[in-house]
Motif scaffolding. Structure first.
Motif, PDB file in Angstrom:
ATOM      1  N   SER A  70       0.831  -1.210   0.000  1.00  0.00           N
ATOM      2  CA  SER A  70       0.000   0.000   0.000  1.00  0.00           C
ATOM      3  C   SER A  70       0.862   1.254   0.000  1.00  0.00           C
ATOM      4  O   SER A  70       0.491   2.266  -0.607  1.00  0.00           O
ATOM      5  CB  SER A  70      -0.935   0.009   1.218  1.00  0.00           C
ATOM      6  OG  SER A  70      -0.203   0.027   2.437  1.00  0.00           O
ATOM      7  N   TRP A  74      -0.207   3.030  -3.215  1.00  0.00           N
ATOM      8  CA  TRP A  74      -1.214   4.041  -2.907  1.00  0.00           C
ATOM      9  C   TRP A  74      -0.591   5.357  -2.480  1.00  0.00           C
ATOM     10  O   TRP A  74      -0.904   6.415  -3.019  1.00  0.00           O
ATOM     11  CB  TRP A  74      -2.151   3.510  -1.825  1.00  0.00           C
ATOM     12  CG  TRP A  74      -3.416   4.290  -1.673  1.00  0.00           C
ATOM     13  CD1 TRP A  74      -3.868   5.289  -2.484  1.00  0.00           C
ATOM     14  CD2 TRP A  74      -4.395   4.129  -0.658  1.00  0.00           C
ATOM     15  NE1 TRP A  74      -5.076   5.768  -2.034  1.00  0.00           N
ATOM     16  CE2 TRP A  74      -5.424   5.063  -0.916  1.00  0.00           C
ATOM     17  CE3 TRP A  74      -4.528   3.286   0.437  1.00  0.00           C
ATOM     18  CZ2 TRP A  74      -6.550   5.178  -0.107  1.00  0.00           C
ATOM     19  CZ3 TRP A  74      -5.653   3.397   1.234  1.00  0.00           C
ATOM     20  CH2 TRP A  74      -6.646   4.333   0.966  1.00  0.00           C
ATOM     21  N   GLY A 163      -3.784  -0.893  -3.896  1.00  0.00           N
ATOM     22  CA  GLY A 163      -3.192  -0.488  -2.627  1.00  0.00           C
ATOM     23  C   GLY A 163      -4.121  -0.739  -1.455  1.00  0.00           C
ATOM     24  O   GLY A 163      -3.687  -1.182  -0.380  1.00  0.00           O
ATOM     25  N   GLN A 167      -3.694  -3.128   1.820  1.00  0.00           N
ATOM     26  CA  GLN A 167      -3.775  -2.561   3.163  1.00  0.00           C
ATOM     27  C   GLN A 167      -4.706  -3.349   4.079  1.00  0.00           C
ATOM     28  O   GLN A 167      -4.436  -3.493   5.281  1.00  0.00           O
ATOM     29  CB  GLN A 167      -4.256  -1.114   3.069  1.00  0.00           C
ATOM     30  CG  GLN A 167      -4.199  -0.354   4.381  1.00  0.00           C
ATOM     31  CD  GLN A 167      -4.762   1.047   4.251  1.00  0.00           C
ATOM     32  OE1 GLN A 167      -5.937   1.215   3.902  1.00  0.00           O
ATOM     33  NE2 GLN A 167      -3.944   2.043   4.529  1.00  0.00           N
TER      34      GLN A 167
END
Length: 294
Positions: A70, A74, A163, A167
């Protein structure tokens, strides 16, 4: 979703909506990579201070694959791609393309995280995506969109979706603060190649642009990503992704209040569809179909 988690999700979408205004302003003086790195540095600084104040503690080994995934996708790739894409296409087109992200989350969450494919969720996603498309088209400036810009926004949407799926498992082993703090630090490290650009541009940028970068780091990143992780740990990734469809409607309202940009009836209709879709996505199957599901 419990009341506290719902409130946390609400804080997230409001702050993420405000980020669109700040990105547009700061992006006039900061390049995409420098803007992403500046935002992540500010966010990491705030998060690390809070993490230390709360006693520190490193995430267990089981959480690190999700944190690394992530963090790179992200916090890092998503922010650079979105900043870059918004410099090449109008805001309406960018918002419409990035809103593919929740669909990616729902599909991957149902498959990889075994969250299933509830009809209410996908019906809500369809309604909200239609609303986001209406908002995007109504806000479009009418110019020809750069193919590269659309592809960058698509890259941002996919990296955001993947992402989130990275997570979610990490939150089973570590706290929302730990996952967010170290994910942000990982994203910062991934963006360090833009350090030279950031230093050069910060030396000539206006105070307003630099304050927008700091704002992006403190609120839409440090605070909003933490409240997002808190809520994500307490519901499915698909439902959390659907919740973000409220963001386009909020952007319209914020632009109306802060910038004096009065939305047209088509924009308001699109915003309403976004809200309806989020409501539908949270219905129980028996509400949607009118009968119990065995």
């Amino acid at each position: 979703m419990e009341t506290k988690a719902l409130a946390a999700a609400g804080i997230t979408v409001v702050l993420w909506a405000s980020a669109f205004v700040a990105i547009r302003s700061a992006g006039a003086e900061y390049s995409p990579g420098a803007l992403a790195l500046g935002r992540l540095l500010a966010g990491s600084a705030v998060l690390v201070v809070i993490w230390l104040a709360r006693g520190g503690g490193f995430p267990p080994r089981a959480a690190w694959p999700g944190i690394l995934g992530s963090g790179v996708l992200w916090f890092g790739l998503y922010m650079v791609a979105l900043n870059w894409g918004e410099q090449l296409v109008d805001a309406g087109t960018a918002a419409m393309v990035v809103n593919i992200g929740p669909v990616v989350i729902a599909l991957l969450g149902g498959w990889l995280l075994k969250e299933g494919f509830p009809r209410a969720l996908f019906a809500g996603l369809a309604v909200s995506f239609a609303g986001a498309a209406v908002v995007g088209l109504s806000m479009s400036e009418g110019g020809s969109s750069s193919v590269a810009g659309v592809l960058l926004c698509l890259l941002a949407a996919v990296s955001y979706g993947v992402g989130v799926v990275f997570q979610k498992p990490a939150l089973r082993h570590a706290s929302a603060l730990q996952v967010t703090t170290f994910g942000c630090v990982v994203g910062t490290v991934a963006c360090l190649p833009f350090a030279g650009q950031l230093v050069a541009e910060a030396s000539t940028a206006s105070l307003g642009a630099t304050l927008n970068v700091v704002y992006l780091g403190v609120f839409p990143t440090a605070l909003a990503f933490t409240t997002w992780a808190y809520a994500l740990a307490r519901t499915t990734s698909g439902k959390m992704g659907a919740t973000t469809y409220v963001t386009p409607a909020l952007v319209v309202l914020m632009s109306w209040v802060a910038l004096g940009e009065v939305p047209g009836w088509l924009t308001l209709l699109g915003g309403l569809l976004c809200l309806v879709g989020v409501g539908v996505s949270r219905m129980r199957p028996r509400r949607l179909s009118g009968q119990s599901v065995g």
